[in-house]
Design a protein around this motif. Structure first.
Motif, mmCIF file in Angstrom:
data_model
loop_
_atom_site.group_PDB
_atom_site.id
_atom_site.type_symbol
_atom_site.label_atom_id
_atom_site.label_comp_id
_atom_site.label_asym_id
_atom_site.label_seq_id
_atom_site.Cartn_x
_atom_site.Cartn_y
_atom_site.Cartn_z
ATOM 1 N N GLY A 266 0.759 -1.229 0.000
ATOM 2 C CA GLY A 266 0.000 0.000 0.000
ATOM 3 C C GLY A 266 0.796 1.289 0.000
ATOM 4 N N GLU A 267 2.096 1.257 0.292
ATOM 5 C CA GLU A 267 2.888 2.489 0.292
ATOM 6 C C GLU A 267 2.911 3.094 -1.105
ATOM 7 N N GLN A 268 2.904 4.438 -1.159
ATOM 8 C CA GLN A 268 2.907 5.133 -2.438
ATOM 9 C C GLN A 268 4.096 6.064 -2.561
ATOM 10 N N LEU A 269 4.645 6.112 -3.764
ATOM 11 C CA LEU A 269 5.743 7.012 -4.089
ATOM 12 C C LEU A 269 5.318 7.906 -5.239
ATOM 13 N N ARG A 270 5.832 9.134 -5.252
ATOM 14 C CA ARG A 270 5.585 10.038 -6.369
ATOM 15 C C ARG A 270 6.816 10.096 -7.258
ATOM 16 N N ALA A 271 6.586 10.170 -8.556
ATOM 17 C CA ALA A 271 7.688 10.218 -9.521
ATOM 18 C C ALA A 271 7.241 10.960 -10.765
ATOM 19 N N ASP A 272 8.229 11.387 -11.550
ATOM 20 C CA ASP A 272 7.934 11.982 -12.860
ATOM 21 C C ASP A 272 8.015 10.931 -13.964
ATOM 22 N N GLU A 273 8.924 9.951 -13.789
ATOM 23 C CA GLU A 273 9.036 8.843 -14.735
ATOM 24 C C GLU A 273 9.344 7.574 -13.958
ATOM 25 N N ILE A 274 8.980 6.444 -14.541
ATOM 26 C CA ILE A 274 9.309 5.150 -13.962
ATOM 27 C C ILE A 274 9.916 4.275 -15.041
ATOM 28 N N LEU A 275 11.055 3.684 -14.727
ATOM 29 C CA LEU A 275 11.761 2.793 -15.646
ATOM 30 C C LEU A 275 11.596 1.362 -15.154
ATOM 31 N N PHE A 276 11.082 0.495 -16.019
ATOM 32 C CA PHE A 276 11.027 -0.928 -15.709
ATOM 33 C C PHE A 276 12.207 -1.612 -16.390
ATOM 34 N N ALA A 277 13.089 -2.162 -15.573
ATOM 35 C CA ALA A 277 14.254 -2.896 -16.057
ATOM 36 C C ALA A 277 14.229 -4.260 -15.380
ATOM 37 N N VAL A 278 13.234 -5.069 -15.772
ATOM 38 C CA VAL A 278 12.948 -6.314 -15.052
ATOM 39 C C VAL A 278 13.120 -7.556 -15.919
ATOM 40 N N GLY A 279 13.750 -7.411 -17.060
ATOM 41 C CA GLY A 279 13.998 -8.589 -17.880
ATOM 42 C C GLY A 279 13.750 -8.339 -19.355
ATOM 43 N N ARG A 280 14.045 -9.352 -20.155
ATOM 44 C CA ARG A 280 13.926 -9.273 -21.601
ATOM 45 C C ARG A 280 13.119 -10.451 -22.108
ATOM 46 N N ALA A 281 12.481 -10.270 -23.256
ATOM 47 C CA ALA A 281 11.734 -11.335 -23.930
ATOM 48 C C ALA A 281 12.194 -11.394 -25.381
ATOM 49 N N PRO A 282 12.156 -12.582 -26.000
ATOM 50 C CA PRO A 282 12.647 -12.706 -27.379
ATOM 51 C C PRO A 282 11.721 -12.011 -28.367
ATOM 52 N N ARG A 283 12.294 -11.391 -29.356
ATOM 53 C CA ARG A 283 11.497 -10.783 -30.429
ATOM 54 C C ARG A 283 11.249 -11.843 -31.505
ATOM 55 N N THR A 284 10.451 -12.825 -31.112
ATOM 56 C CA THR A 284 10.139 -13.929 -32.038
ATOM 57 C C THR A 284 8.636 -14.152 -32.137
ATOM 58 N N ASP A 285 7.842 -13.194 -31.646
ATOM 59 C CA ASP A 285 6.393 -13.414 -31.597
ATOM 60 C C ASP A 285 5.734 -13.269 -32.958
ATOM 61 N N ASP A 286 6.316 -12.512 -33.869
ATOM 62 C CA ASP A 286 5.664 -12.281 -35.157
ATOM 63 C C ASP A 286 6.654 -12.427 -36.304
ATOM 64 N N ILE A 287 7.411 -13.521 -36.278
ATOM 65 C CA ILE A 287 8.370 -13.758 -37.372
ATOM 66 C C ILE A 287 8.090 -15.090 -38.070
ATOM 67 N N GLY A 288 6.883 -15.619 -37.886
ATOM 68 C CA GLY A 288 6.470 -16.796 -38.650
ATOM 69 C C GLY A 288 7.029 -18.114 -38.166
ATOM 70 N N LEU A 289 7.398 -18.211 -36.896
ATOM 71 C CA LEU A 289 7.927 -19.480 -36.394
ATOM 72 C C LEU A 289 6.946 -20.629 -36.571
#
Length: 484
Positions: A266-289
């Protein structure tokens, strides 16, 4: 009557020896090595030639960080400290970053590919069957490319943004926005304590943002030795950032004055921007596999020459991030050189040596992956951590040394703080892994890589004399500590 630029127009079919999907550094290197073998090559790219590394990752991030670490180093040198106490010139730093991204123009990369006679096809490429790729150009026109010998998937990976309440309207940063932003946000929340999170927290804190780093786990840089994250967290805190562990984001809401970040509990923080750097996924979803029997959106399994193992016919390769072996540009380029050479050898009927450490085997992906984190302090490692080595069942020993005791380190920076560790295989007396944290340690990583890859016996390494007084003298101190 329609023209060939009308949407949906079929521009026909072309044939090449090799078709490469993705023109980042990995795809460029596959193309280069295949051309060196005398094969004809087409490369397909839907964005900028040069890929993630050139415009949104390696180059812009290091251009942002270099002034930060240079100032930090200068502030530790007596006689120079007082000259560098002011803030960084943020517009100049951002202009320097823009220069190294070629202002997000890819003309130079295009010229290089043309100079080695690689044909560029702009547009979205999809597999449409074995050895076949259909390219849809920005105007909707389609061209079908057939590969006589190989198709190499080099489409890389993308940042993962978690599906949280409010996230769609919050317009969060990923690594792309963090490296290309035009000004420093007043308040920046960084979610994630891996390499991207740490580097961007370091950069934007120094460029004037008030940074809060939220880490779900127990510390920063969890894939490295635990002492690395401790050093980096302490330095970020001293620089003015807030580092919070055991913290998870539950929701994000953007209003007219910024963001409200709600944490689990429930704690809240104020920010101007938020960066999500929580991992990567392959760019293979729309290449006809699916057209070749593979599941879209998945990492691709490969052998050591980067051939996809789940497709018959020895024609499909997956190189770089998409095979999930090591999500690092330099490691992807290493794979690409080997894969391009293997493609050439197979096409020409020549022997392929994909045995461990062979000419066509990406063996270093398993045993000797180097990495540098360009924070303040820097961190670098190669090979296995102590915990990873212990899990292999080997008899191992960790040898640690406080780098503040190295004469060259003390000369490099007043009050130098750092630590080094080498992990020794006691049966072979060779190195399984080496880790450094401290100012200027990035330049130590390659010597460690040579020692690990070369399986250099410690008895021989003892005769590799480091120059005095340099930071690299830590090698002598580690070996002395091991010998007792």
């Amino acid at each position: 009557m329609t023209s060939d630029t009308d949407s949906g127009t079929d521009r026909g079919a072309l044939e090449y020896d090799v078709v490469v999907l993705g023109a980042g550094p990995v795809g460029e290197n596959v193309a280069d090595r295949a051309r060196a073998a005398g094969l004809s090559v087409a490369i397909v790219e839907s964005e900028l030639i040069g890929g993630e590394c050139s415009y949104w990752a390696c180059m812009p991030s290091k251009a942002l960080l270099r002034p930060v670490t240079a100032r930090a180093d200068a502030r530790r040198v007596p006689g120079l400290q007082q000259s560098v106490q002011g803030p960084l010139d943020v517009p100049a730093v951002l202009a320097h970053r823009d220069y190294y991204t070629s202002n997000w123009q890819d003309d130079g990369q295009v010229d290089w590919l043309k100079s080695i006679d690689v044909t560029i096809h702009r547009g979205h490429g999809r597999l449409t069957g074995p050895r076949r790729v259909t390219v849809t150009a920005p105007d909707g026109a389609r061209t079908t490319l057939t590969a006589r010998h190989a198709v190499a998937v080099c489409t890389g990976s993308r940042a993962v943004v978690p599906d949280l309440p409010g996230i769609a309207d919050a317009a969060p940063w990923t690594s792309r926005e963090a490296t290309s932003a035009k000004e420093a946000p007043g308040r920046l929340v960084v979610v994630g304590g891996g390499v991207v999170g740490v580097e961007m927290a370091t950069a934007w804190q120094a460029l004037g943002s008030r940074v809060t780093v939220l880490v779900r786990g127990e510390g920063l840089l969890p894939k490295m030795e635990p002492f690395v994250g401790e050093h980096v967290a302490a330095a970020l805190t001293e620089a003015g950032a807030t580092v919070r562990t055991g913290a998870s984001v539950a929701a994000v809401d953007r209003d007219g004055t910024g963001l409200t970040v709600t944490l689990e509990g429930g704690e809240q923080l104020r920010a101007d921007e938020i960066l999500f750097a929580v991992g990567r996924a392959p760019r293979t979803d729309d290449i006809g596999l699916d057209t070749v029997g593979l599941k879209p959106g998945t990492w691709l399994s490969v052998d050591d020459s980067c051939r996809v193992t789940d497709v018959d016919g020895d024609w499909l390769y997956a190189v770089g991030d998409v095979n999930h072996r090591a999500l690092l540009t330099h490691q992807g380029k290493y794979q690409a050189r080997l894969a391009g050479d293997a493609i050439g050898a197979r096409a020409l009927g020549r022997p392929v040596d994909d045995t461990p450490w062979g000419a066509h085997a990406a063996t270093a992906d398993h045993a000797a992956v180097p990495q540098v984190v360009f924070a303040d302090p820097e961190a670098g490692s190669v090979g296995l951590t102590l915990a990873e080595a212990e899990r292999t069942g080997r008899r191992v020993r960790a040898v640690d040394y406080d780098m503040a005791s190295v004469a060259g380190a003390g000369l490099y920076a007043d009050g130098y703080r750092g630590r080094a560790r080498m992990v020794v295989d006691l049966d072979t007396e060779t190195l399984l892994g080496v880790t450094f944290v401290g100012p200027a340690v990035s330049e130590l990583v390659h010597s460690a890589t040579v020692a690990v890859v070369g399986e250099v016996p410690l008895s021989r390494l003892w005769h590799a004399v480091p120059s005095y007084p340099t930071v690299s003298e830590v090698w002598l101190r580690l070996l002395e500590t091991y010998r007792g």
